[in-house]
Design a protein around this motif. Structure first.
Motif, mmCIF file in Angstrom:
data_model
loop_
_atom_site.group_PDB
_atom_site.id
_atom_site.type_symbol
_atom_site.label_atom_id
_atom_site.label_comp_id
_atom_site.label_asym_id
_atom_site.label_seq_id
_atom_site.Cartn_x
_atom_site.Cartn_y
_atom_site.Cartn_z
ATOM 1 N N ILE A 27 0.624 -1.100 -0.020
ATOM 2 C CA ILE A 27 -0.104 -0.021 -0.022
ATOM 3 C C ILE A 27 0.672 1.442 0.002
ATOM 4 N N GLY A 28 0.437 2.093 -0.879
ATOM 5 C CA GLY A 28 1.018 3.369 -1.195
ATOM 6 C C GLY A 28 0.616 4.529 -0.343
ATOM 7 N N LEU A 29 1.773 5.389 0.093
ATOM 8 C CA LEU A 29 0.846 6.518 1.385
ATOM 9 C C LEU A 29 1.489 7.593 0.757
ATOM 10 N N GLY A 30 0.977 8.800 0.520
ATOM 11 C CA GLY A 30 0.965 9.820 -0.138
ATOM 12 C C GLY A 30 0.304 11.050 0.677
ATOM 13 N N SER A 31 0.925 12.161 1.134
ATOM 14 C CA SER A 31 0.548 13.950 1.142
ATOM 15 C C SER A 31 0.898 14.800 1.230
ATOM 16 N N ASN A 32 0.567 15.654 1.026
ATOM 17 C CA ASN A 32 0.783 17.176 0.721
ATOM 18 C C ASN A 32 0.163 18.293 1.268
ATOM 19 N N LEU A 33 -0.269 18.118 1.558
ATOM 20 C CA LEU A 33 -1.690 19.146 2.232
ATOM 21 C C LEU A 33 -1.952 18.299 3.777
ATOM 22 N N GLY A 34 -1.986 19.692 4.456
ATOM 23 C CA GLY A 34 -1.925 19.840 5.528
ATOM 24 C C GLY A 34 -0.647 19.693 6.847
ATOM 25 N N ASP A 35 -0.831 18.854 7.835
ATOM 26 C CA ASP A 35 0.204 17.891 8.765
ATOM 27 C C ASP A 35 0.686 16.559 7.711
ATOM 28 N N ARG A 36 1.146 16.602 7.151
ATOM 29 C CA ARG A 36 2.033 15.718 5.785
ATOM 30 C C ARG A 36 1.906 14.457 6.849
ATOM 31 N N LEU A 37 2.784 14.552 7.702
ATOM 32 C CA LEU A 37 3.253 13.082 8.598
ATOM 33 C C LEU A 37 2.019 12.706 9.445
ATOM 34 N N ASP A 38 1.792 13.776 10.295
ATOM 35 C CA ASP A 38 -0.013 13.200 10.675
ATOM 36 C C ASP A 38 -1.031 12.246 10.269
ATOM 37 N N ASN A 39 -0.673 13.418 8.929
ATOM 38 C CA ASN A 39 -1.456 12.657 7.521
ATOM 39 C C ASN A 39 -1.342 10.972 7.375
ATOM 40 N N LEU A 40 -0.092 10.637 7.355
ATOM 41 C CA LEU A 40 0.562 9.105 7.300
ATOM 42 C C LEU A 40 0.552 8.150 8.344
ATOM 43 N N GLN A 41 0.923 9.172 9.326
ATOM 44 C CA GLN A 41 0.887 8.500 10.754
ATOM 45 C C GLN A 41 -0.691 7.496 11.025
ATOM 46 N N GLY A 42 -1.814 8.619 10.472
ATOM 47 C CA GLY A 42 -2.580 8.039 10.697
ATOM 48 C C GLY A 42 -3.119 7.159 9.935
ATOM 49 N N ALA A 43 -3.033 7.332 8.895
ATOM 50 C CA ALA A 43 -3.526 5.701 7.827
ATOM 51 C C ALA A 43 -2.461 4.970 7.994
ATOM 52 N N VAL A 44 -1.504 4.871 8.572
ATOM 53 C CA VAL A 44 -1.332 3.649 8.901
ATOM 54 C C VAL A 44 -1.776 2.995 10.264
ATOM 55 N N GLU A 45 -1.862 3.919 11.552
ATOM 56 C CA GLU A 45 -2.994 3.392 12.668
ATOM 57 C C GLU A 45 -4.564 2.967 12.283
ATOM 58 N N LYS A 179 13.895 11.903 -1.872
ATOM 59 C CA LYS A 179 15.047 12.608 -0.707
ATOM 60 C C LYS A 179 14.397 11.520 0.781
ATOM 61 N N LEU A 180 15.311 10.660 0.911
ATOM 62 C CA LEU A 180 14.800 10.269 2.460
ATOM 63 C C LEU A 180 15.217 11.035 3.184
ATOM 64 N N ARG A 181 13.928 11.174 4.080
ATOM 65 C CA ARG A 181 13.600 11.810 5.351
ATOM 66 C C ARG A 181 14.037 11.395 6.401
ATOM 67 N N ASP A 182 15.041 11.073 7.044
ATOM 68 C CA ASP A 182 15.688 10.309 8.276
ATOM 69 C C ASP A 182 14.931 11.049 9.344
ATOM 70 N N ASP A 183 14.663 11.768 9.186
ATOM 71 C CA ASP A 183 14.651 12.871 10.649
ATOM 72 C C ASP A 183 12.567 12.727 10.386
ATOM 73 N N LEU A 184 12.560 12.039 9.613
ATOM 74 C CA LEU A 184 10.820 11.447 10.089
ATOM 75 C C LEU A 184 10.907 10.275 10.461
ATOM 76 N N SER A 185 10.039 9.567 11.285
ATOM 77 C CA SER A 185 9.946 7.801 10.919
ATOM 78 C C SER A 185 8.003 7.849 11.156
ATOM 79 N N LEU A 186 7.418 6.503 10.650
ATOM 80 C CA LEU A 186 6.224 6.406 11.234
ATOM 81 C C LEU A 186 6.656 5.222 12.419
ATOM 82 N N ALA A 187 5.585 5.107 12.899
ATOM 83 C CA ALA A 187 5.338 3.827 13.489
ATOM 84 C C ALA A 187 4.026 2.719 13.531
ATOM 85 N N ILE A 188 4.358 1.561 14.122
ATOM 86 C CA ILE A 188 3.625 0.780 13.531
ATOM 87 C C ILE A 188 2.767 0.558 15.470
#
Length: 189
Positions: A27-45, A179-188
């Motif tokens: 499954i591919g995830l993407g976001s370019n509006l709002g709090d992008r990282l929070d959006n991806l983390q919410g999708a994972v959750e 670009k790898l964003r090694d300053d950001l991560s998603l948790a399971i």
């Protein structure tokens, strides 16, 4: 995918007794509006909270320049989730769309418009589909570095059904604009 799901490995529905094969999904995830990282983390959750979906891996987060988007679209954050599921591809698609809706995904401006959240089914086991609503494997993912690179990070020997090794596909496409964003991560969860 490195292997075709074994149809002999099954999960019995505890209410109906129905036997369902376990399928490996990308499954591919993407976001370019709002709090992008929070959006991806919410999708994972939310994917992790889906009955009959078991997340087995979440890629590093990448930032990518928009592809085929309107001018002045912001950069995307992207990631890939690997999971096992007994859900049908159509039920998994319904869940993906519901997750997008929970993050106020606006579909009124076209497919490639900026978005709060994109949850794309890339591969669902060995399922093939070419309907208006469901195309599997995803028809453009083999040309998208923002899908191929995170997937390759999780599965170095991954194969894109009908297209070949993900590593070879990524080499052809190149990773320009990624670009790898090694300053950001998603948790399971």
């Amino acid at each position: 995918m490195t292997e075709t799901p074994n149809p002999n490995i099954i999960d019995a529905d505890t209410l109906t007794g129905e036997m369902r094969p376990i399928r490996r999904v990308v499954i591919g995830l993407g976001s370019n509006l709002g709090d992008r990282l929070d959006n991806l983390q919410g999708a994972v959750e939310q994917l992790g909270d889906t009955p009959d979906v078991w997340i087995t891996g979440v890629s590093p987060v990448y930032e990518s320049t928009p592809v085929d988007c309107p001018p002045d679209s912001g950069d995307f954050l992207n990631a890939v989730v690997l999971a096992d599921t007994t859900l049908s591809a159509s039920r998994l698609l319904d869940r993906a769309l519901a997750i997008e809706d929970a993050y106020d995904r606006d579909r009124s401006h076209g497919v490639n418009a900026p978005r709060t959240l994109d949850v794309d089914l890339i591969v669902v086991g060995d399922r093939r589909s070419d309907t208006e609503t469901l195309k599997l494997p995803h028809p453009l993912a083999h040309e998208r570095a923002f899908v191929l690179k995170p997937w390759l990070d999780l599965e170095p020997d991954a194969e894109f059904p009908g297209m070949g090794p993900v590593a070879v596909l990524l080499e052809k496409v190149g990773a320009e604009g990624l670009k790898l964003r090694d300053d950001l991560s998603l948790a399971i969860e």
